[in-house]
Design a protein around this motif. Structure first.
Motif, PDB file in Angstrom:
ATOM      1  N   CYS A 173       0.826  -1.213   0.000  1.00 36.86           N
ATOM      2  CA  CYS A 173       0.000   0.000   0.000  1.00 36.86           C
ATOM      3  C   CYS A 173       0.859   1.261   0.000  1.00 36.86           C
ATOM      4  O   CYS A 173       0.675   2.150  -0.845  1.00 36.86           O
ATOM      5  CB  CYS A 173      -0.978  -0.019   1.162  1.00 36.86           C
ATOM      6  N   PHE A 174       1.810   1.372   0.948  1.00 35.53           N
ATOM      7  CA  PHE A 174       2.723   2.513   0.936  1.00 35.53           C
ATOM      8  C   PHE A 174       3.515   2.543  -0.374  1.00 35.53           C
ATOM      9  O   PHE A 174       3.709   3.606  -0.972  1.00 35.53           O
ATOM     10  CB  PHE A 174       3.699   2.432   2.108  1.00 35.53           C
ATOM     11  N   ALA A 175       3.979   1.377  -0.817  1.00 39.49           N
ATOM     12  CA  ALA A 175       4.790   1.318  -2.031  1.00 39.49           C
ATOM     13  C   ALA A 175       4.023   1.867  -3.229  1.00 39.49           C
ATOM     14  O   ALA A 175       4.577   2.615  -4.041  1.00 39.49           O
ATOM     15  CB  ALA A 175       5.230  -0.115  -2.290  1.00 39.49           C
ATOM     16  N   THR A 229      -6.240   0.308   9.336  1.00 37.75           N
ATOM     17  CA  THR A 229      -6.447  -0.957   8.639  1.00 37.75           C
ATOM     18  C   THR A 229      -5.184  -1.441   7.938  1.00 37.75           C
ATOM     19  O   THR A 229      -5.085  -2.620   7.601  1.00 37.75           O
ATOM     20  CB  THR A 229      -7.578  -0.831   7.600  1.00 37.75           C
ATOM     21  N   GLY A 230      -4.222  -0.545   7.729  1.00 40.36           N
ATOM     22  CA  GLY A 230      -2.969  -0.953   7.105  1.00 40.36           C
ATOM     23  C   GLY A 230      -2.177  -1.934   7.946  1.00 40.36           C
ATOM     24  O   GLY A 230      -1.292  -2.624   7.429  1.00 40.36           O
ATOM     25  N   ALA A 231      -2.492  -2.019   9.229  1.00 39.08           N
ATOM     26  CA  ALA A 231      -1.774  -2.929  10.128  1.00 39.08           C
ATOM     27  C   ALA A 231      -2.430  -4.296  10.232  1.00 39.08           C
ATOM     28  O   ALA A 231      -1.954  -5.153  10.971  1.00 39.08           O
ATOM     29  CB  ALA A 231      -1.664  -2.306  11.517  1.00 39.08           C
ATOM     30  N   GLY A 248      -1.889   7.021  11.531  1.00 38.74           N
ATOM     31  CA  GLY A 248      -2.939   8.013  11.658  1.00 38.74           C
ATOM     32  C   GLY A 248      -4.060   7.549  12.567  1.00 38.74           C
ATOM     33  O   GLY A 248      -4.182   6.362  12.883  1.00 38.74           O
ATOM     34  N   ASP A 249      -4.891   8.495  12.992  1.00 35.60           N
ATOM     35  CA  ASP A 249      -6.003   8.157  13.878  1.00 35.60           C
ATOM     36  C   ASP A 249      -7.305   8.014  13.088  1.00 35.60           C
ATOM     37  O   ASP A 249      -8.376   8.355  13.569  1.00 35.60           O
ATOM     38  CB  ASP A 249      -6.157   9.211  14.985  1.00 35.60           C
ATOM     39  N   PHE A 250      -7.195   7.502  11.854  1.00 31.93           N
ATOM     40  CA  PHE A 250      -8.344   7.231  11.008  1.00 31.93           C
ATOM     41  C   PHE A 250      -8.262   5.788  10.522  1.00 31.93           C
ATOM     42  O   PHE A 250      -7.235   5.127  10.693  1.00 31.93           O
ATOM     43  CB  PHE A 250      -8.414   8.216   9.833  1.00 31.93           C
ATOM     44  N   THR A 251      -9.339   5.305   9.919  1.00 32.45           N
ATOM     45  CA  THR A 251      -9.429   3.884   9.593  1.00 32.45           C
ATOM     46  C   THR A 251      -8.693   3.505   8.325  1.00 32.45           C
ATOM     47  O   THR A 251      -7.955   2.519   8.296  1.00 32.45           O
ATOM     48  CB  THR A 251     -10.908   3.477   9.464  1.00 32.45           C
ATOM     49  N   ARG A 252      -8.895   4.261   7.255  1.00 37.55           N
ATOM     50  CA  ARG A 252      -8.338   3.829   5.971  1.00 37.55           C
ATOM     51  C   ARG A 252      -7.883   5.016   5.146  1.00 37.55           C
ATOM     52  O   ARG A 252      -8.399   6.116   5.269  1.00 37.55           O
ATOM     53  CB  ARG A 252      -9.347   2.982   5.199  1.00 37.55           C
ATOM     54  N   GLY A 253      -6.884   4.741   4.310  1.00 39.90           N
ATOM     55  CA  GLY A 253      -6.313   5.765   3.450  1.00 39.90           C
ATOM     56  C   GLY A 253      -4.853   5.994   3.752  1.00 39.90           C
ATOM     57  O   GLY A 253      -4.365   5.700   4.856  1.00 39.90           O
TER      58      GLY A 253
END
Length: 332
Positions: free
Chosen positions: A142-144, A173-175, A228-233
């Motif tokens: 995702c980061f890539a 969600t990235g984790a 971040g303190d959000f769910t997705r993105g």
């Protein structure tokens, strides 16, 4: 131009209970060219899919199974890092079945082969032609994906001539789905932290892609990831030294991504909700003095994972690249 097909293919999912598996399900149950044959999960075998992914109630009556079927055209591996390789070593998958792996197991060139299976790095904006003829796809991280799309146009013209500086923030969600100390709601909410400073695992695949386009590139990529303190993105801010004028840089990016239906370039300000719940990437290009400043953002579970995997499937089977992926952004 590849002739677009309208026939249906049969698809299976390994690891359908997690975040990427759930996103894959949400796309494939509505995909016009796919019959979803089975969804594998050892821990949820016998349960209806909607008992785990409750928003799919009313969309499908399919149940999870612990039985592997190879009577499919494509198999999505939505399992943890290291588990995809173990799965393929333990199970004989016919070469006639296309494999799209969402883990990091086969992304790097040194790891792209396993027995008779060769994996192509599945970033369409970099390897579209190779993907179309590929048997197996290693879906990018995702980061890539987010960071590469922010700099690939420069590498394609040999214009990466200084260190690259990146700060990027990802949703929880990235984790992955399994709770940890740094993903638990009470810790993550109203909080911000850095991790894997200068040493994130996605830097390796980013480096390989940049050298694919600009073999002489040997500068540092200084990457600071934030939780971040959000769910997705994912929202990434990238800058570097550049002799390009602002309008020249903007045109370079527009030209590079012309014909790529999900990557959009602008000089206007952008915000994360414009892409969350879609397969889009928005890229802003601006010049400040001698610094070229690029903002890149995407949904980590869609263009950063399952959406990109379906985009790759569409390319492999000759479907419309956008099939099943015309998704509505959160907006507000």
């Amino acid at each position: 131009m590849t002739e677009l097909k309208s026939n249906k293919i049969k698809a299976g999912i390994i690891g359908g209970a997690g975040y990427t598996g759930g996103e894959m399900l949400r796309i494939l149950v509505n995909h016009p060219n796919v019959d979803l044959t089975f969804v594998h999960s050892n821990s949820n075998a016998g349960n209806f899919i909607y008992e785990v992914h409750t928003d799919l109630f009313g969309d499908t009556e399919l149940k999870f199974t612990d039985v592997l079927s190879t009577d499919v055209d494509v198999l999505f591996l939505c399992v943890g890092h290291g588990d995809a390789k173990k799965f393929l070593e333990a199970n004989a998958i016919p070469d006639s079945v296309k494999i799209i792996d969402l883990s990091q197991d086969f992304r790097l060139s040194q790891n792209s082969k396993l027995k008779s299976k060769n994996f192509i790095y599945g970033l369409p904006e970099l390897n579209r032609d190779a993907i179309k003829s590929a048997q197996n796809i290693a879906n990018p991280g995702c980061f890539a994906t987010c960071l590469q799309l922010g700099v690939l146009p420069l590498a394609a013209k040999g214009l990466l001539n200084s260190e690259i500086h990146i700060s990027a923030t990802t949703g929880s969600t990235g984790a992955g789905q399994k709770p940890t100390a740094t993903t638990h709601f009470t810790w993550r909410n109203d909080n911000l932290s850095v991790y894997k400073v200068f040493d994130h695992q996605h830097l390796n695949e980013i480096g390989e892609s940049l050298k694919q386009l600009q073999p002489s590139f040997d500068k540092a990529i200084n990457f600071i990831p934030y939780r971040g303190d959000f769910t997705r993105g994912i929202f990434a801010a990238i800058y570097m030294d550049s002799d390009l004028a602002g309008d020249e840089a903007l045109k370079l990016y527009e030209d590079y991504y012309a014909g790529h239906p999900f990557t959009h370039v602008t000089d206007r300000d952008i915000d994360l909700k414009q892409v969350v719940n879609t397969n889009k990437v928005f890229i802003q290009v601006k010049k400040y003095g001698n610094k070229l400043f690029i903002t890149s953002m995407l949904d980590n579970l869609l263009k950063g994972a399952s959406g990109q995997a379906v985009q790759n499937m569409n390319l492999v089977f000759g479907f419309d690249e956008r099939a099943g992926l015309r998704l509505k952004a959160t907006g507000f």
